[in-house]
Design an enzyme around this catalytic site. Structure first.
Site, short mmCIF file in Angstrom:
data_model
loop_
_atom_site.label_atom_id
_atom_site.label_comp_id
_atom_site.label_asym_id
_atom_site.label_seq_id
_atom_site.Cartn_x
_atom_site.Cartn_y
_atom_site.Cartn_z
N LYS A 94 0.87 -1.19 0.00
CA LYS A 94 0.00 0.00 0.00
C LYS A 94 0.90 1.23 0.00
O LYS A 94 1.96 1.23 0.63
CB LYS A 94 -0.88 -0.06 1.26
CG LYS A 94 -1.94 1.03 1.38
CD LYS A 94 -2.84 0.73 2.59
CE LYS A 94 -3.93 1.77 2.79
NZ LYS A 94 -4.83 1.43 3.92
N SER A 138 -9.68 1.23 2.91
CA SER A 138 -8.88 2.11 2.08
C SER A 138 -7.77 1.38 1.31
O SER A 138 -7.20 1.97 0.41
CB SER A 138 -8.26 3.19 2.96
OG SER A 138 -7.35 2.60 3.88
N SER A 161 -9.76 -1.27 7.02
CA SER A 161 -9.22 -1.10 5.66
C SER A 161 -8.50 -2.29 5.06
O SER A 161 -8.18 -2.27 3.88
CB SER A 161 -8.28 0.10 5.62
OG SER A 161 -9.04 1.27 5.62
#
Ligand code: GLN
Length: 526
Positions: free
Chosen positions: A108, A188, A212
């Site tokens: 990420k 997310s 997330s």
């Protein structure tokens, strides 16, 4: 190498729908999905495949799929091949390849990657304010993966500063769900989940502050785990809400999740909140079964707001566990309804403080000033230009709830609720539950654009996940089945929550559901 966002409908139409029992989207036979972590590791260490071959496959598939799904913000083909060559050389020289030797992995983009000597591209956090930021150091989680022989192929798209539940809050355009490109993959950690679901990499890292990792895992039919707070070092993870943030893996199987945790977990002197625990082999007991264990099903998890496919998945999971000799009991987590309210006070409070460092001077985008403008203008213009709407909303909320006169009414009250929520979970475990079973989100993936103008609806996506962060507990999501929405089959996730630091047993409980149902075997993209 910077990748362009998905743009034209023509490009997207290159995906062709296929019959319901196969992958939903066919990409073509040129670059097939990569095998799992354990399969790849074994193939590479036994020289049936080289690390360079595996890395090329991952890079090629990423390059081919990315224009349609906008998963990667950046790929590092040269660095990745260099890393893979080093693994191949070690194996050729008779040295051990490492527990993740040659396995391609994606991160990420809120995880720092870089060194004064090596340019590893940018760490953008999905934000315009960090669009040009290059980190001078590497986060502990990625460093551990690389020490174990993993090859980092790129950085994934995400909601800006990890604020969101859909991936749409990225400054670089939304990531699309590999099961249906018109829908969100969840957030997310949108790109990290989609990268694994699309078969580009067998594993990736996400961060989970309020769901997330777990919510997108559920919406993408993969495995995602938020470890106990403190299990994985947060050093080099761009801070969002520090008392809630935790790094964790996305994989296609529970065994792969255990293999990733084996490498990721452990104390780090750079993170004072990382736990001192003896090393564990998280995969050692996976096949031990669940006979005699007690699975709690929170009354609050059976909400009428759940999509029928979600409610059905919970019922099916309960039957599976009972069939395996476990006992299912209803439990009460009475403060669950206040979880969202408490989370959306504590989270913005911490975020507003953490994000104060992005001022256009020390970090981030710097606005151009007009002749008579001063320092104050520089701060406010830089932040207004650099931060997106959701980030601005959280900073305003957070600043408000921490301001004098409101601090006790909001922030202190939210902390009290947090304690109560933790108490609910503790009580369920004290009553003998070994894990709690609940959905990862109330519905399958929603359409891109559907909740963008309704922040409250977006926040309610997290109703089953935020409590676990507030209580600091480990939670894992595995594929829970499929439901039909608008004539399309979409995955739903099943969540299991355990006592703090009880990941080994939690993985074993998850593995049994995976073994009996097998939903994870179905891939989104062929
Ligand atoms: N959706 C939640 C939020 O927007 C969770 C985010 C996360 O876990 N990073 O805060």
């Amino acid at each position: 190498m910077i990748l362009a966002a998905a743009r034209s409908d023509k490009e997207r139409a290159a995906f062709v729908c296929s019959p319901a029992d196969g992958p939903q989207l066919r990409f073509g036979d040129m670059h097939p999905p990569l095998p799992t972590v354990t399969e790849l590791r074994d193939a590479i260490s036994h020289k049936r495949m080289s690390a360079v071959e595996a890395t090329r496959e991952a890079l090629d598939r990423a390059t081919a799929i990315n224009p349609r799904l906008n998963i990667f913000l950046e790929l590092f083909p040269d660095r990745a091949i260099e890393q893979a060559r080093a693994v191949d050389r070690a194996i050729a020289g008779g040295q051990p390849a490492g527990p993740l030797g040659g396995v391609p992995i994606a991160l990420k983009d809120n995880m720092c990657l870089g060194s004064p000597a090596l340019d590893y591209g940018k760490t953008t956090c999905g934000s315009k304010i960090l669009a040009e930021y290059r980190s001078p150091y590497t986060c502990t989680a990625a460093a551990r993966l690389m020490e174990a022989g993993a090859v980092i192929i790129g950085k994934c798209n995400m909601d800006e500063f990890a604020m969101g539940s859909s991936g749409e809050h990225s400054a670089f355009g939304p990531t699309r769900n590999p099961w249906d490109p018109e829908r969100v993959p969840g957030g997310s950690s949108s790109g990290s989940a989609a990268a694994v679901a699309a078969g580009i990499v067998p594993a990736s890292l996400g961060s989970d502050t309020g769901g997330s990792i777990r919510q997108p895992a559920g919406l993408c039919n993969i495995v995602g785990m938020k470890p106990t707070y403190g299990r994985v070092s947060r050093y080099g993870l761009v801070a969002f809400a520090s008392s809630l943030d935790q790094i964790g893996p996305f994989t296609r199987t529970v065994a792969d999740c255990a293999a990733m945790l084996n490498v990721l977990c452990g104390h780090d002197p750079h993170d004072s909140t990382s736990a001192q625990r003896p090393p564990e082999d998280f995969g050692a007991e996976l096949e031990r079964g669940v006979e005699g264990l007690t699975i709690g099903v929170p009354r609050q998890a059976k909400s009428e707001a759940n999509h029928p496919s979600v409610a059905g998945a919970v019922e099916r999971a309960v039957k599976v566990y009972e069939g395996l000799g476990a006992r299912a009991v209803e439990v009460d987590l009475p403060h669950t309804p206040h979880g969202i309210a408490a989370y959306y006070i504590i989270n913005p409070a911490e975020a507003s403080s953490n994000l104060a460092r992005f001022d256009g001077i020390r970090y981030g985008h710097r606005a151009k000033l007009a002749p008579r403008e001063d320092l104050e203008d520089l701060y406010s213009k830089s932040r207004a230009e650099g931060f997106g709407r959701e980030v601005q909303r959280r900073i305003m909320l957070g600043t408000h709830v921490l301001s004098s006169g409101y601090y006790d009414a909001y922030y202190t009250t939210a902390l009290k609720v947090r304690r109560k929520i933790k108490g609910d979970y503790d009580a369920a475990f004290e009553q003998g539950c070994h894990a709690l079973l609940m959905p990862s989100s109330p519905t399958p993936a929603f359409k891109i654009g559907e909740k963008m103008n309704d922040p409250l609806a977006m926040y309610l996506e997290d109703v089953y996940t935020v409590g676990v962060n507030l209580a600091g507990l480990p939670g894992i999501v595995i594929p829970g089945g499929f439901g039909t929405v608008d004539g399309r089959e979409l995955p739903v996730g099943m969540q299991l929550v355990g006592p703090a630091f009880d990941e080994s047993r939690l993985l074993r409980i998850a593995r049994m559901l995976e073994r009996e149902t097998g939903f994870g075997a179905r891939m989104a993209v062929g």
